[in-house]
Design a protein around this motif. Sequence first.
Motif: not given
Length: 252
Positions: A18-20, A15
């Motif tokens: 991508r800092e999503h 996770r």
Amino acid sequence: MTDLSVNLNVAALLRNRREHPWPDIVDLARIALKEGAAGVTVHPRPDERHTRPGDVWALRNLLDTEFPDRELNVEGYPDARFLSLVHEVRADQVTLVPDDPAQATSDHGWDFRLQCTMLSDVVATLKANGHRVSLFADPDADQMALAALTGADRVELYTGPFGGAHSDSVVEARELEQLASAAAAAEAQSLKINAGHDLTVSGTGKLIARIPSIAEVSIGHALFCDALTFGMAETVRRYLETCGSGPETRRA
């Protein structure tokens, strides 16, 4: 019966690339717990490269609201930041590891000869606050008596060398016997046994067959590798079958 605690650090690491908000570790934990996992494990390191304090709180909320009979195991080095977090989040089990912040992963246990006094003080504080305490330990039978002197409830035997010997049956057998010897020495000191690191379904089966008294295995990396092929729910079911601790067993 051996309990399965699913380590969520790998999912959080993915996770964070991508800092999503995906993969959502709470959703993954929910799947594992619905399938019968006894709990979840996290290791919120200071650099927050995988699970973070916010994740720990989100998992505590999941357990409180949906799975109050399951456990939150929080691993880490016992600095002030970590001890404050595990107290506030009411970790059911606290697993103390001797990690340097720069380490990629836990790769050795405590030296109980050198660190018994420090650990004794930390363990006493944690137990006074209602936490069960496990200490990450190399499979060294000679150190188990010293581990017991800390007052800990359990040791988590480091299974990395055993897991890493998957392609060499001679080395694998040697490592398994070393783990069995350490487990016997720990049990002689009234310590319960946890185990973890690089445990595949096959390796977990061999480990439990040799040491059936293992109370809990904490598994992350290999479990999430399998989940890429089989899916999360099916992978957890495969591990639970190996552990002999599926939903029916838990209810029994």
